[in-house]
Every structure is written in structure tokens, then in C-alpha cells.
Scaffold this active site. Structure first.
Site, PDB file in Angstrom:
ATOM      1  N   ARG A 272      -3.966   5.342   3.373  1.00  0.00           N
ATOM      2  CA  ARG A 272      -3.963   4.915   1.969  1.00  0.00           C
ATOM      3  C   ARG A 272      -2.745   5.450   1.225  1.00  0.00           C
ATOM      4  O   ARG A 272      -2.330   6.590   1.401  1.00  0.00           O
ATOM      5  CB  ARG A 272      -5.242   5.428   1.315  1.00  0.00           C
ATOM      6  CG  ARG A 272      -5.376   5.013  -0.119  1.00  0.00           C
ATOM      7  CD  ARG A 272      -6.799   4.954  -0.520  1.00  0.00           C
ATOM      8  NE  ARG A 272      -7.389   6.268  -0.744  1.00  0.00           N
ATOM      9  CZ  ARG A 272      -8.614   6.428  -1.220  1.00  0.00           C
ATOM     10  NH1 ARG A 272      -9.371   5.385  -1.496  1.00  0.00           N
ATOM     11  NH2 ARG A 272      -9.098   7.636  -1.407  1.00  0.00           N
TER      12      ARG A 272
ATOM     13  N   ARG B  30      -2.545  10.233  -2.061  1.00  0.00           N
ATOM     14  CA  ARG B  30      -3.376  10.913  -3.058  1.00  0.00           C
ATOM     15  C   ARG B  30      -3.573  12.367  -2.684  1.00  0.00           C
ATOM     16  O   ARG B  30      -3.752  12.690  -1.513  1.00  0.00           O
ATOM     17  CB  ARG B  30      -4.737  10.208  -3.156  1.00  0.00           C
ATOM     18  CG  ARG B  30      -4.813   9.256  -4.335  1.00  0.00           C
ATOM     19  CD  ARG B  30      -6.056   8.457  -4.334  1.00  0.00           C
ATOM     20  NE  ARG B  30      -7.278   9.263  -4.228  1.00  0.00           N
ATOM     21  CZ  ARG B  30      -8.502   8.763  -4.398  1.00  0.00           C
ATOM     22  NH1 ARG B  30      -8.642   7.481  -4.674  1.00  0.00           N
ATOM     23  NH2 ARG B  30      -9.553   9.535  -4.284  1.00  0.00           N
TER      24      ARG B  30
ATOM     25  N   ARG C 171     -15.235  15.136   1.167  1.00  0.00           N
ATOM     26  CA  ARG C 171     -15.668  14.015   0.320  1.00  0.00           C
ATOM     27  C   ARG C 171     -16.719  13.161   1.034  1.00  0.00           C
ATOM     28  O   ARG C 171     -17.654  12.667   0.416  1.00  0.00           O
ATOM     29  CB  ARG C 171     -14.462  13.183  -0.110  1.00  0.00           C
ATOM     30  CG  ARG C 171     -13.662  13.903  -1.193  1.00  0.00           C
ATOM     31  CD  ARG C 171     -12.234  13.399  -1.296  1.00  0.00           C
ATOM     32  NE  ARG C 171     -12.157  12.014  -1.633  1.00  0.00           N
ATOM     33  CZ  ARG C 171     -11.197  11.192  -1.195  1.00  0.00           C
ATOM     34  NH1 ARG C 171     -10.240  11.644  -0.410  1.00  0.00           N
ATOM     35  NH2 ARG C 171     -11.193   9.935  -1.549  1.00  0.00           N
TER      36      ARG C 171
HETATM   37  P1  AMP Z   1     -12.275   8.152  -6.216  1.00  0.00           P
HETATM   38  O1  AMP Z   1     -10.988   7.707  -6.805  1.00  0.00           O
HETATM   39  O2  AMP Z   1     -13.432   7.282  -6.604  1.00  0.00           O
HETATM   40  O3  AMP Z   1     -12.194   8.366  -4.722  1.00  0.00           O
HETATM   41  O4  AMP Z   1     -12.601   9.592  -6.850  1.00  0.00           O
HETATM   42  C1  AMP Z   1     -11.742  10.682  -6.628  1.00  0.00           C
HETATM   43  C2  AMP Z   1     -12.414  11.969  -7.048  1.00  0.00           C
HETATM   44  O5  AMP Z   1     -12.709  11.929  -8.442  1.00  0.00           O
HETATM   45  C3  AMP Z   1     -13.736  12.269  -6.369  1.00  0.00           C
HETATM   46  O6  AMP Z   1     -13.593  12.874  -5.087  1.00  0.00           O
HETATM   47  C4  AMP Z   1     -14.373  13.214  -7.390  1.00  0.00           C
HETATM   48  O7  AMP Z   1     -13.793  14.503  -7.319  1.00  0.00           O
HETATM   49  C5  AMP Z   1     -13.940  12.594  -8.710  1.00  0.00           C
HETATM   50  N1  AMP Z   1     -14.906  11.582  -9.192  1.00  0.00           N
HETATM   51  C6  AMP Z   1     -14.710  10.253  -9.323  1.00  0.00           C
HETATM   52  N2  AMP Z   1     -15.809   9.657  -9.804  1.00  0.00           N
HETATM   53  C7  AMP Z   1     -16.726  10.635  -9.979  1.00  0.00           C
HETATM   54  C8  AMP Z   1     -18.075  10.650 -10.423  1.00  0.00           C
HETATM   55  N3  AMP Z   1     -18.716   9.538 -10.786  1.00  0.00           N
HETATM   56  N4  AMP Z   1     -18.711  11.855 -10.459  1.00  0.00           N
HETATM   57  C9  AMP Z   1     -18.095  13.002 -10.107  1.00  0.00           C
HETATM   58  N5  AMP Z   1     -16.837  13.052  -9.655  1.00  0.00           N
HETATM   59  C10 AMP Z   1     -16.149  11.871  -9.596  1.00  0.00           C
END
Ligand code: AMP
Length: 229
Positions: free
Chosen positions: A144, A177, A188
Site C-alpha cells: 500500500r 503509511r 492492527r
Molecule cells: P485506517 O485508516 O482505517 O486503517 O485507520 C488507521 C488508524 O486510525 C487505526 O489503526 C486506529 O489507530 C485509528 N482509527 C481509525 N478509525 C478508528 C476508530 N473508529 N476507532 C479508533 N481508532 C481508529
């Protein structure tokens, strides 16, 4: 595609919300992008992108969130729920479907979302699970790339930019990222199983879950979802 409760024809007289559920790397953002391109009135907001923007802007929420994100942990429920509430305060007027990409991610967040949707007069239409095998998740996360300026997403082999390493949209150099390192990816995926996967049962019980087998191409998956919502 397997469905839960069956709904009638789309009724876009108000804003409806669909939730995109799925592990990191399941393609939530990519599929949401395809739906925005192909379905009239479709928009999306990514909780991860809101948080990355807050970190970049050094807001209080961003400063609080940064440590959790860099460890691959979830940020506090109330922090992200407040951001989604603020987003809907500005974007809930009018017609169409808004896809929530990455929120809710815990059962307490799902409860908070119910209150937020009520407050803004928005209906929950579906929760869509992108069900992806672990082999494909690891392949997607490993390749990615993201544009640090406009957040456009790429993959080095399946969604390459036209010019290697450069964003097609804004010409900025692409980046990996900060949380796509092997250790953080492993955490994760564990956090997903422990804290987010219970939402599959939660939304099944609510009669709104739609399960899509999402190992394949994003165009096909987006097409199936568009037909079902
Ligand atoms: P993502 O871009 O969806 O992969 O999110 C990246 C990171 O943001 C995650 O690993 C969490 O640390 C944080 N994050 C995103 N959405 C949430 C959520 N709804 N609740 C808690 N942490 C979040």
C-alpha cells in the site's frame, strides 16, 4: 454476497449512512472510492483519514491520537466519535448515501453512532462487511502507498500510479503509511479480531449486515455493493 434484512428500493429523500466494516487492508477506502465514482449521491468519510489530517494539523485530537495510531492501537472511542459527530454536523444535510469507512470499530462506538445518527436525523441503511482472507490482507497492506497531501490510495502492483511513486491526482511523492510496518500491521490485525470483529454479530442482530467476499477486484466488489444498497 449474502444479505441480512431486505430493504425496499432506495429512498434517498434524506441522508442515509452505510458502514464499511473490515480488517485493515480489506479495501474499505478503495471500494468507497469506486462507489463515489459510480453511484450518484454517494460520498464517504474515513475515520483514519480524519485522524491523519488532525495529526498533520497538530490539533489537540491529533496530538492525542498519534501515539495510539503509531502503535496500531485504536484511539479512544470518545475522541473519534466526536470527530464523526462534527463531520455529520456539517455534512448530513441533503440527499444521498454517506459511507463511514472505519467507524465504528468497537461496540461502544456502535452505540455512540446510534445517538449521533439520531441527533443529525440520519438513517443507518446497511453495515457492509468486506470479508477478505489473511493472505490477501497481508499482500494489500504490504504494497500500500498513500498520497500524504490528498490521501489518494495506491498499491504498487494492483493500483499503481501512472508515474511510479507519484500521485496521479496532485503530483505529490507517495509514501508508506507510518502504521504499515510489519509489527504495526500484526497488531492492527489482532486489534481488529478482538475489538472490531464483534460488530459483525452486532449488526447481524440489528438486521442490517451485508457480507461481501472481497478478495477480488474493487470494481466488482463495488458493483455488488451498489446493486445491494
Ligand atoms: P485506517 O485508516 O482505517 O486503517 O485507520 C488507521 C488508524 O486510525 C487505526 O489503526 C486506529 O489507530 C485509528 N482509527 C481509525 N478509525 C478508528 C476508530 N473508529 N476507532 C479508533 N481508532 C481508529
Amino acid at each position: 454476497m449474502e444479505g441480512g434484512a431486505v430493504f425496499g428500493p432506495s429512498r434517498s429523500v434524506v441522508m442515509d449512512v452505510v458502514i464499511l466494516l473490515g480488517a485493515p487492508g480489506s479495501g474499505k477506502g478503495t471500494v468507497a472510492g469506486r462507489l463515489v465514482e459510480t453511484v450518484k449521491g454517494f460520498s464517504t468519510v474515513s475515520s483514519g483519514a480524519l485522524l491523519r489530517a488532525a495529526i498533520k494539523d497538530k490539533t489537540a485530537a491529533g496530538i492525542e491520537a498519534e501515539g495510539y495510531m503509531s502503535r496500531g492501537e485504536l484511539v479512544p472511542d470518545t475522541l473519534i466519535a466526536a470527530m464523526i459527530d462534527d463531520y455529520l454536523a456539517v455534512h448530513s444535510a441533503g440527499e444521498g448515501i454517506l459511507a463511514l469507512d472505519g467507524f465504528p470499530r468497537t461496540v461502544p462506538q456502535a452505540r455512540m453512532l446510534d445517538g449521533i445518527l439520531k441527533k443529525h436525523g440520519v438513517k443507518l441503511r446497511r453495515a457492509i462487511l468486506l470479508d477478505v482472507s489473511e493472505r490477501v490482507l497481508l499482500f494489500r497492506l504490504g504494497g500500500r502507498r498513500i498520497c500524504p497531501k490528498c490521501s489518494a490510495g495506491y498499491h504498487i502492483s494492483t493500483i499503481p500510479p501512472k508515474k511510479e511513486g507519484i500521485c496521479d491526482v496532485c503530483g505529490t511523492a507517495l509514501a508508506i503509511r507510518a502504521d504499515d510496518t510489519p509489527e504495526t500491521i500484526a497488531n492492527r490485525l489482532k486489534v481488529y479480531q478482538e475489538q472490531t470483529a464483534p460488530l459483525v454479530d452486532w449488526y447481524t442482530a440489528a438486521g442490517v449486515l451485508l457480507r461481501t467476499h472481497a478478495d477480488g477486484a474493487s470494481d466488482e466488489i463495488a458493483g455488488e455493493i451498489a446493486a445491494a444498497i
